[in-house]
Design an enzyme around this catalytic site. Structure first.
Site, PDB file in Angstrom:
ATOM      1  N   GLY A  14       0.809  -1.153  -0.052  1.00  0.00           N
ATOM      2  CA  GLY A  14      -0.101   0.150   0.015  1.00  0.00           C
ATOM      3  C   GLY A  14       0.805   1.114  -0.092  1.00  0.00           C
TER       4      GLY A  14
ATOM      5  N   ASP B  57       2.763  12.052  -8.493  1.00  0.00           N
ATOM      6  CA  ASP B  57       2.988  13.660  -8.322  1.00  0.00           C
ATOM      7  C   ASP B  57       1.825  14.194  -8.987  1.00  0.00           C
ATOM      8  OD1 ASP B  57       5.175  13.471  -6.604  1.00  0.00           O
ATOM      9  OD2 ASP B  57       6.670  13.821  -8.279  1.00  0.00           O
TER      10      ASP B  57
ATOM     11  N   GLY C  94      -1.103  12.875 -10.164  1.00  0.00           N
ATOM     12  CA  GLY C  94      -2.255  12.634  -9.538  1.00  0.00           C
ATOM     13  C   GLY C  94      -2.651  13.443  -8.225  1.00  0.00           C
TER      14      GLY C  94
ATOM     15  N   GLY D  44     -29.356  18.452  12.820  1.00  0.00           N
ATOM     16  CA  GLY D  44     -30.005  17.138  12.450  1.00  0.00           C
ATOM     17  C   GLY D  44     -30.096  16.729  11.025  1.00  0.00           C
TER      18      GLY D  44
ATOM     19  N   GLU E  15      -3.563   7.620  -3.238  1.00  0.00           N
ATOM     20  CA  GLU E  15      -2.723   8.439  -3.893  1.00  0.00           C
ATOM     21  C   GLU E  15      -1.579   8.932  -3.004  1.00  0.00           C
ATOM     22  OE1 GLU E  15      -3.522  10.469  -7.482  1.00  0.00           O
ATOM     23  OE2 GLU E  15      -5.470   9.462  -7.848  1.00  0.00           O
TER      24      GLU E  15
ATOM     25  N   THR F  64      -1.434   8.552   1.460  1.00  0.00           N
ATOM     26  CA  THR F  64      -2.259   8.950   2.578  1.00  0.00           C
ATOM     27  C   THR F  64      -1.403  10.134   3.223  1.00  0.00           C
ATOM     28  OG1 THR F  64      -0.678   7.787   4.170  1.00  0.00           O
ATOM     29  CG2 THR F  64      -2.505   6.502   3.488  1.00  0.00           C
TER      30      THR F  64
ATOM     31  N   GLU G 208      -0.146  10.691   5.817  1.00  0.00           N
ATOM     32  CA  GLU G 208       1.146  10.891   6.597  1.00  0.00           C
ATOM     33  C   GLU G 208       2.426  10.507   5.555  1.00  0.00           C
ATOM     34  OE1 GLU G 208      -1.776   8.708   7.359  1.00  0.00           O
ATOM     35  OE2 GLU G 208      -2.221   9.803   8.884  1.00  0.00           O
TER      36      GLU G 208
HETATM   37  C1  FAD Z   1     -11.341   3.992  -2.745  1.00  0.00           C
HETATM   38  C2  FAD Z   1     -10.107   3.672  -3.121  1.00  0.00           C
HETATM   39  C3  FAD Z   1      -9.535   3.657  -4.461  1.00  0.00           C
HETATM   40  C4  FAD Z   1      -8.063   3.589  -4.897  1.00  0.00           C
HETATM   41  N1  FAD Z   1      -7.613   3.520  -6.128  1.00  0.00           N
HETATM   42  C5  FAD Z   1      -6.487   3.103  -6.240  1.00  0.00           C
HETATM   43  C6  FAD Z   1      -6.081   3.065  -7.684  1.00  0.00           C
HETATM   44  O1  FAD Z   1      -6.695   3.392  -8.520  1.00  0.00           O
HETATM   45  N2  FAD Z   1      -4.800   2.617  -7.902  1.00  0.00           N
HETATM   46  C7  FAD Z   1      -3.987   1.914  -6.746  1.00  0.00           C
HETATM   47  O2  FAD Z   1      -3.118   1.308  -7.290  1.00  0.00           O
HETATM   48  N3  FAD Z   1      -4.241   2.068  -5.612  1.00  0.00           N
HETATM   49  C8  FAD Z   1      -5.397   2.748  -5.263  1.00  0.00           C
HETATM   50  N4  FAD Z   1      -6.039   2.647  -3.881  1.00  0.00           N
HETATM   51  C9  FAD Z   1      -5.062   2.389  -2.970  1.00  0.00           C
HETATM   52  C10 FAD Z   1      -4.640   3.347  -2.072  1.00  0.00           C
HETATM   53  O3  FAD Z   1      -3.744   4.260  -2.766  1.00  0.00           O
HETATM   54  C11 FAD Z   1      -3.791   2.918  -0.909  1.00  0.00           C
HETATM   55  O4  FAD Z   1      -4.999   2.299  -0.122  1.00  0.00           O
HETATM   56  C12 FAD Z   1      -3.126   3.852   0.045  1.00  0.00           C
HETATM   57  O5  FAD Z   1      -1.929   4.181  -0.524  1.00  0.00           O
HETATM   58  C13 FAD Z   1      -2.914   3.442   1.423  1.00  0.00           C
HETATM   59  O6  FAD Z   1      -2.198   2.190   1.469  1.00  0.00           O
HETATM   60  P1  FAD Z   1      -2.918   0.961   2.418  1.00  0.00           P
HETATM   61  O7  FAD Z   1      -4.522   0.925   2.300  1.00  0.00           O
HETATM   62  O8  FAD Z   1      -2.092  -0.317   2.039  1.00  0.00           O
HETATM   63  O9  FAD Z   1      -2.601   1.473   3.931  1.00  0.00           O
HETATM   64  P2  FAD Z   1      -1.249   1.197   4.552  1.00  0.00           P
HETATM   65  O10 FAD Z   1      -0.173   1.607   3.724  1.00  0.00           O
HETATM   66  O11 FAD Z   1      -1.383   0.136   5.294  1.00  0.00           O
HETATM   67  O12 FAD Z   1      -1.323   2.408   5.744  1.00  0.00           O
HETATM   68  C14 FAD Z   1      -1.911   2.158   6.909  1.00  0.00           C
HETATM   69  C15 FAD Z   1      -1.774   3.157   7.780  1.00  0.00           C
HETATM   70  O13 FAD Z   1      -0.413   3.327   8.246  1.00  0.00           O
HETATM   71  C16 FAD Z   1       0.029   4.769   7.843  1.00  0.00           C
HETATM   72  N5  FAD Z   1       1.457   4.428   7.605  1.00  0.00           N
HETATM   73  C17 FAD Z   1       2.000   3.673   6.522  1.00  0.00           C
HETATM   74  N6  FAD Z   1       3.248   3.680   6.203  1.00  0.00           N
HETATM   75  C18 FAD Z   1       3.740   4.877   7.048  1.00  0.00           C
HETATM   76  C19 FAD Z   1       4.936   5.577   7.176  1.00  0.00           C
HETATM   77  N7  FAD Z   1       5.958   5.132   6.565  1.00  0.00           N
HETATM   78  N8  FAD Z   1       5.025   6.556   8.014  1.00  0.00           N
HETATM   79  C20 FAD Z   1       3.802   6.966   8.954  1.00  0.00           C
HETATM   80  N9  FAD Z   1       2.739   6.332   8.530  1.00  0.00           N
HETATM   81  C21 FAD Z   1       2.442   5.129   7.767  1.00  0.00           C
HETATM   82  C22 FAD Z   1      -1.022   5.151   6.620  1.00  0.00           C
HETATM   83  O14 FAD Z   1      -0.399   6.642   6.395  1.00  0.00           O
HETATM   84  C23 FAD Z   1      -2.020   4.641   7.186  1.00  0.00           C
HETATM   85  O15 FAD Z   1      -2.461   5.546   8.224  1.00  0.00           O
HETATM   86  C24 FAD Z   1      -7.188   3.133  -3.655  1.00  0.00           C
HETATM   87  C25 FAD Z   1      -7.833   2.834  -2.388  1.00  0.00           C
HETATM   88  C26 FAD Z   1      -8.988   3.136  -2.185  1.00  0.00           C
HETATM   89  C27 FAD Z   1      -9.651   3.263  -0.749  1.00  0.00           C
END
Ligand code: FAD
Length: 380
Positions: A131, A240, A242, A340, A363, A365, A367
């Site tokens: 992710g 970047d 996106g 409400g 794209e 988080t 963080e």
């Molecule tokens: C509706 C939706 C549409 C999406 N569309 C696409 C798409 O079109 N293509 C695609 O490839 N992906 C897509 N995604 C994936 C999205 O980009 C990822 O969900 C996102 O990058 C976070 O990865 P994760 O969900 O695995 O969370 P994780 O990486 O597991 O993160 C969990 C938590 O830990 C925090 N965290 C992780 N690493 C660190 C760090 N180094 N320092 C501090 N905090 C950290 C994160 O910020 C978050 O709060 C989509 C997701 C959703 C929900």
């Protein structure tokens, strides 16, 4: 802040805002309820040239700039953030890497259909273990004769269910992590390419989010996008750009929250007066507007820097971080101002509130945006 725009940008803004009011506003609530992909709407947006805004006309684009792109995504997302991300993921995450990293043949083959909206695009980077740590992709690509054979499962892919063209990132040298990933262009009819589970989401419900499953999916060797083992760079540069699109989506949600709140506060009477006359409500509105304008300036600056071919990675991360937090703040305050009623589906702030959250997650988080910003300022 229209005084910062050129005459062409102002004309585009007027056109998309009018279209959004006439065509998107009336169906946005229903689309959220039914969770149906707005196929007809996307066709209408395509007819207006909004599926390939910042690309040259020679590749089928509209030949406009990235500020125009931001204007359009904000105006669309003002009424429907789900439609905003459909256009943004298609444009920034699928067309952009082909434009930036594709060969002349690839650009001529794929961009005209994508920019005209005849074909929809998606971007497949995320996997269950990859992710935020995007370099951990396990989807593999092996060269067998004149074909790349892809195996793996991509998760959370926007537009996957409708997409004709997917940009897929796969490990070509797994032990090398970020230095062993390559990007590929995959057409949906390729045997071994299929759509898995559709996600049930909190918001942006009219946009589809699904798994993409690749099982011995053999694509022509010439569908490699960019250099071998340089796909991580393709992904990061694509993201970047996106992030500017997602910042614009967030601006649209914030704007809707503010406009609806102003209208409601002037109408709703309590204690014999419109609630807009109470200092508590006025201060909420003042703060929402100030935060929105700060986010707007950051977003437009990032787009301007992209247009001027300057490095804009830090600025895009700042714009997305700020705009997404402003979207959530404004949507939450809009619910509060509506009392409400704001908690019910009879009014739109409930939807804005649900839609706003995702802008802090995809794209990169919030963080991860902070990581990008910090690493940029620490190396200066
Ligand atoms: C509706 C939706 C549409 C999406 N569309 C696409 C798409 O079109 N293509 C695609 O490839 N992906 C897509 N995604 C994936 C999205 O980009 C990822 O969900 C996102 O990058 C976070 O990865 P994760 O969900 O695995 O969370 P994780 O990486 O597991 O993160 C969990 C938590 O830990 C925090 N965290 C992780 N690493 C660190 C760090 N180094 N320092 C501090 N905090 C950290 C994160 O910020 C978050 O709060 C989509 C997701 C959703 C929900």
């Amino acid at each position: 802040m229209d005084y910062l725009l050129t005459d062409e940008q102002k004309m585009l803004k007027e056109m998309v805002e009018k279209f959004a009011l006439d065509k998107i506003k009336p169906i946005a609530r229903e689309n959220d309820k039914t969770e149906e992909f707005p196929t007809k709407l996307i066709k209408e947006l395509s007819d207006l040239g909004l599926m390939g805004i910042p690309y040259p006309e020679e590749y089928g684009g509209s030949g406009m700039d990235n500020i125009s792109y931001v204007i359009a995504i904000e105006a669309i997302s003002r009424y429907c953030a789900a439609t905003g991300v459909i256009v943004s993921a298609h444009t920034s995450l699928c067309v952009e890497p082909i434009y930036l990293f594709g060969t002349e043949e690839q650009k001529k083959k794929y961009m005209p259909d994508l920019c005209s909206g005849r074909k929809i695009g998606c971007h497949c980077l995320t996997e269950s273990q990859a992710g935020s740590d995007a370099a951990a992709v396990k989807t593999s690509a092996k060269l067998e004769g004149d074909k790349w054979v892809l195996n793996g499962t991509k998760l959370f892919i926007t537009n996957a269910a409708q997409a004709d063209i997917a940009i897929v990132f796969a490990a070509t040298e797994p032990a090398a992590r970020s230095r062993g990933i390559t990007a590929f262009i995959v057409e949906k009819d390729t045997p071994g390419y299929c759509i898995g589970k559709l996600e049930e989401k909190l918001g942006i419900k009219a946009s589809s989010t699904a798994e993409v499953v690749l099982e011995d999916c053999a694509i022509p060797k010439e569908n490699q996008l960019g250099e071998l083992n340089k796909g991580f760079k393709v992904a990061m540069i694509t993201l970047d750009g996106g992030r500017i699109g997602i910042a614009a989506q967030a601006l649209g949600i914030a704007k809707g929250s503010i406009e609806d709140s102003i209208a409601y506060a002037k109408e709703r009477v309590q204690f014999g007066r419109p609630i807009a006359e109470f200092q508590g409500i006025k201060w909420y509105l003042a703060e929402m507007e100030t935060e929105y304008q700060a986010a707007w300036l950051l977003t437009y600056r990032a787009a301007l820097m992209k247009d001027q071919k300057l490095r804009y990675s830090k600025e895009a991360a700042m714009a997305k971080l700020k705009a997404s937090e402003v979207a959530e703040f404004c949507a939450s305050k809009a619910v509060q101002i509506h009392g409400g009623y704001g908690y019910t589906k009879e009014f739109d702030p409930e939807r804005y509130f649900r839609d706003s959250k995702i802008t802090q997650i995809y794209e990169g988080t919030s963080e991860i945006q902070r990581e990008v910003i910090a690493s940029n300022i620490l190396k200066q």
